[in-house]
Design a protein around this motif. Structure first.
Motif, mmCIF file in Angstrom:
data_model
loop_
_atom_site.group_PDB
_atom_site.id
_atom_site.type_symbol
_atom_site.label_atom_id
_atom_site.label_comp_id
_atom_site.label_asym_id
_atom_site.label_seq_id
_atom_site.Cartn_x
_atom_site.Cartn_y
_atom_site.Cartn_z
ATOM 1 N N SER A 1 1.159 11.092 -29.879
ATOM 2 C CA SER A 1 0.482 12.389 -29.947
ATOM 3 C C SER A 1 0.210 12.877 -28.529
ATOM 4 O O SER A 1 -0.332 12.141 -27.697
ATOM 5 N N GLY B 1 -1.139 19.128 -29.634
ATOM 6 C CA GLY B 1 -0.680 18.827 -30.989
ATOM 7 C C GLY B 1 0.765 18.395 -31.099
ATOM 8 O O GLY B 1 1.252 18.130 -32.200
ATOM 9 N N LYS C 1 4.002 16.124 -31.322
ATOM 10 C CA LYS C 1 4.230 14.768 -31.805
ATOM 11 C C LYS C 1 5.621 14.299 -31.383
ATOM 12 O O LYS C 1 6.578 15.069 -31.349
#
Length: 637
Positions: A64, A68, A70
Motif C-alpha cells: 500500500s 491509496g 496498491k
C-alpha cells in the motif's frame, strides 16, 4: 591543548560539495582485512538464506502506497527500490530510503510481509538524516584506510555530519592530512560502493569488532536483542542501525570542514581528565572552553572524575542559572510531615542540592553528562482537577526561561510504557491533559508512544547546541507512584482523604548540561546579565590607577563584575585588545580627563566606542540592562 584522557577522539564534521580527486591509500592494517573477510563470510551466508526463503515461500505480498495506490510484490525478493522504478524513474532516482510499516528501510532491503510503503527523499528530515549518515560511513572508511583509525560513532546532524575516531594516545589529525583524507573520501564516493546490511548475532558482533573497544562498549550497552545490524561498504565494516543510501555514488561529493577534540571515558581510565574542546574558526563555532572556566578533574585534585568544579569565571554563569534544584523523596516527606488540606494545594516545593547518578564511564561527556550535577527540579503536589492549569503554568514558565536564554526548543510527549504502574483511567486522564496543554501551548511537539516513565507520562524539552547535537534538558513529568508509596494524602472538600498528583518540573534540567550548551551557543560572548566578564577598568597611566580602583569598587559595590587591568608593561591599545579577546562586555577607560571629571570612557567588546559618561550614569545604566536581562546590552547601552 593538554590531553589527559586515555581515549581522546578526533571529530571531523563535514558537508557536501562536488569534485573528484585521486589519493594513494596505504596498505590496510591486518585487523581491517580480517574483519572484512569475516563480514564477507557472514554476508554470503545471509544472501544464501534470503535466496532460499524467497524460493521456498514464493509468496505474493500486498503493498500500500500513499494516496491509496496498491501494488503486488514477492516476499524476500522485491525491494522498495524496485517498487520505485515501477512507479517512476524520477522517484527511483530521488528516493534515498523507504518507510515500511513505520520502520526505516534501505531501498535495497527485500520486503518480507504485506507493507505500507512511503518513499523518503532528501527534502524530508528523515531523508536528510539518511543522506548525512551515509556520508559518515565514507569518512569512517577513509579514516580507517589512511590513518588506521579506530572508529567510534558517526551520527548525522541537522545540517551535516561528523565522525569520532581514535588515532592513538597523543595522536591527532595533522593539517596536512585533511586534504588527503578528503581525496580518499572522494575516491570512495566515485567507486559507488554498495551499502550492505548484515544481521549478526552477539557472538559474531564481538568477533567482528574484537579490536575496537568503542564498538565493544556499544555492543555491551546498546545491543539488548539477539542480533544487531552491521553495514559493509567497500572495506568498511561498521556497527550501525541504518538505513543508508544504495551506494556511495549517490553522495556526489563531500567537503571536510574542520576537526575538533572530544572525549569518551572508560572505566579503566585512571589518569585525570580535563574537559576541553577545540573548533576552528571556519566551522562557525567557538574556540573556547577555557581551562580557567571549567575542569572535570585537575591534576592533584581529590575530586572524583565527572564531578565538575567551577572556577571563578564559570561560577558567575552557574549561580545565575541555578533556579531551584530538587530532592524528590525529601519533598514527599515534607508534604507528609503533617496533615494537609485541599486549601493548601497546589503545594510547590523546591530544594537546591547535588544529585548523583551512576553513569557508565563510556557515556560521560564534558558538562553534558556527569555523575554529579544539579537540577532545577521543583515538585508540585496538586489535586487532579488542578493538573491542567499547573501544566500550562509550567509550560509558560519554560518558554519564558528559554526565550531569555535565546533558545528555540522542541517538546516531546511520552505516553505509558508496557510496564506502567497505576490505574489506566488515571493515565488516560493525565495523557489527555498533557496533550491538550501542548496543543494550546502552540510550540512544535512530537508524540513518543510508550516512552513514558513507569510512574507517569511526561513532556521532555529538547534543544540543539551550536554543533547541532540534540540535548534533553527540561522536563515536566507526572507521578502517580511516589504519592502512593509515601502514603501522601490530603483532606478534600467533603472531608474525605484524597491522594495528590505529583508533578516533577525541571526547566533547565541539569544546570551543568544547560551551561555547556550555553557555552557553545554564546561563543564566549555572554549576555551582560549572565557574563562572568562584565566590565574591565583600564587606566591610561599609573597616575589614574587610584581612580580606576575607585571605579572598580563602585561597580563591585552594586553587584556588577568589575576587573582592573593596570598592567604598566603593556600599552593602552594592547590592554584594550586583551579585554576584547577576553570578551568583556564593556571596557571603562580612564585617563586624566576622566579622572578630573569623574567620568569613564566606554567601549564594547566589539570595539564600539560609546563615548564619555559620568560614573554614576554608566553604573546605573549597566544595572538597568542587567536587571532587564537584555541579550544585547552593548547595543542598547
Amino acid at each position: 591543548m593538554r590531553l589527559f584522557q586515555k581515549w581522546p577522539r578526533i571529530r571531523l564534521p563535514g558537508f557536501h560539495a562536488c569534485g573528484l580527486c585521486t589519493a594513494t591509500v596505504p596498505t590496510p592494517p591486518l585487523w581491517l582485512t580480517e574483519r572484512l573477510a569475516l563480514f564477507e563470510e557472514l554476508w554470503a551466508a545471509q544472501v544464501k538464506k534470503s535466496t532460499n526463503m524467497a524460493q521456498k515461500e514464493h509468496r505474493t505480498i500486498k503493498i500500500s502506497l500513499p494516496g491509496g495506490q496498491k501494488m503486488n510484490a514477492l516476499a524476500w525478493s522485491t525491494t522498495p527500490y524496485q517498487l520505485a522504478w515501477q512507479i517512476s524513474s524520477t522517484l527511483a532516482n530521488t528516493a534515498v530510503a523507504a518507510e515500511v510499516n513505520g520502520e526505516l528501510y534501505d531501498l535495497v532491503r527485500p520486503l518480507e510481509t504485506d507493507s505500507d510503503v512511503r518513499f523518503l527523499t532528501f527534502e524530508s528530515p528523515e531523508g536528510k538524516a539518511v543522506f548525512w549518515h551515509s556520508s559518515t560511513r565514507v569518512l569512517g572508511a577513509a579514516a580507517e584506510q589512511l590513518l588506521g583509525a579506530v572508529l567510534c560513532q558517526g551520527p548525522s546532524t541537522e545540517g551535516g555530519f561528523y565522525h569520532d575516531f581514535f588515532l592513538g594516545k597523543g595522536r591527532s589529525v595533522q593539517g596536512s592530512e585533511l586534504p588527503v583524507l578528503e581525496k580518499i573520501c572522494q575516491e570512495l564516493i566515485a567507486a559507488a560502493h554498495p551499502f550492505r546490511r548484515l544481521e549478526a548475532s552477539r557472538d559474531q558482533l564481538l568477533q567482528l569488532f574484537r579490536d575496537n573497544p568503542f564498538k565493544l562498549r556499544l555492543i555491551e550497552d546498546k545491543v539488548a536483542g539477539p542480533t544487531a545490524t552491521v553495514y559493509g561498504c567497500g572495506m568498511l565494516v561498521d556497527l550501525c542501525r541504518g538505513p543508508h543510501l544504495r551506494h556511495t555514488g549517490q553522495i556526489g561529493g563531500l567537503k571536510l570542514l574542520t576537526e575538533e577534540y572530544a572525549r569518551r571515558g572508560f572505566s579503566e581510565v585512571k589518569t585525570p581528565t580535563l574537559f576541553s574542546t577545540k573548533l576552528w574558526e571556519q566551522s562557525g563555532h567557538w574556540e573556547h572552553y577555557r581551562e580557567d572556566m571549567f575542569s572535570l578533574q585537575l591534576p592533584g585534585s581529590d575530586r572524583p572524575p565527572s564531578f565538575p568544579g567551577d572556577h571563578s569565571s564559570g561560577h558567575q554563569a552557574h549561580t545565575t542559572l541555578a533556579l531551584k534544584p530538587m530532592n524528590c523523596p525529601a519533598h514527599c516527606l515534607m508534604f507528609a510531615h503533617r496533615p494537609r488540606s485541599w486549601r493548601e494545594l497546589p503545594l510547590r516545593l523546591a530544594d537546591f542540592g547535588a544529585l548523583h547518578r551512576a553513569e557508565a564511564s563510556g557515556s560521560l561527556g564534558g558538562l553534558t553528562r556527569l555523575r554529579c550535577f544539579q537540577q532545577d527540579d521543583a515538585h508540585i503536589f496538586c489535586a487532579l482537577d488542578q493538573l491542567e492549569s499547573e501544566i500550562r503554568d509550567a509550560l509558560d514558565f519554560l518558554r519564558a526561561v528559554y526565550a531569555q536564554l535565546g533558545f528555540s526548543f522542541r517538546l516531546a510527549l511520552s505516553t505509558r510504557p508496557s510496564g506502567f504502574l497505576g490505574e489506566s483511567h488515571l493515565w488516560d486522564h493525565a495523557e489527555q491533559v498533557l496533550h491538550q496543554a501542548l496543543e494550546e501551548f502552540g510550540e512544535p511537539w512530537d508524540l513518543r508512544p510508550e516512552d513514558g516513565a513507569f510512574y507517569g507520562p511526561k513532556i521532555d524539552v529538547h534543544l540543539q547546541d551550536a554543533l547541532g547535537r540534540p540535548h534533553q534538558c527540561g522536563t515536566i513529568q507526572l507521578d502517580f507512584q511516589l504519592p502512593l508509596r509515601f502514603g501522601l494524602q490530603y483532606k478534600g472538600h467533603k472531608g474525605a482523604l484524597e491522594r495528590p498528583v505529583l508533578i516533577h518540573r525541571a526547566v533547565l534540567g541539569s544546570v551543568e548540561r544547560m551551561l555547556g550548551v550555553l557555552v557553545e551557543s554564546c561563543g564566549g560572548k555572554w549576555p551582560l546579565w549572565l557574563s562572568p566578564f562584565q566590565v574591565v577598568v583600564i587606566p591610561v597611566g599609573p597616575e589614574q590607577e587610584e581612580y580606576a580602583r575607585e571605579v572598580q569598587q563602585c561597580l563591585q559595590a552594586t553587584g556588577l563584575s568589575g576587573d582592573l587591568d593596570a598592567d604598566s608593561g603593556l600599552t593602552l591599545s594592547r590592554r584594550v585588545r586583551r579585554a576584547q579577546l577576553a570578551h568583556y562586555n564593556f571596557q571603562f577607560v580612564v585617563g586624566q580627563k576622566e579622572q578630573s571629571k569623574r567620568t569613564v570612557n566606554i567601549r564594547t567588546r566589539d570595539n564600539r566606542r560609546l563615548g564619555e559618561r559620568s560614573l554614576t550614569e554608566a553604573v546605573g545604566r549597566l544595572l538597568e540592562l542587567q536587571n532587564t536581562r537584555v541579550p544585547n546590552a552593548e547595543e542598547m547601552f
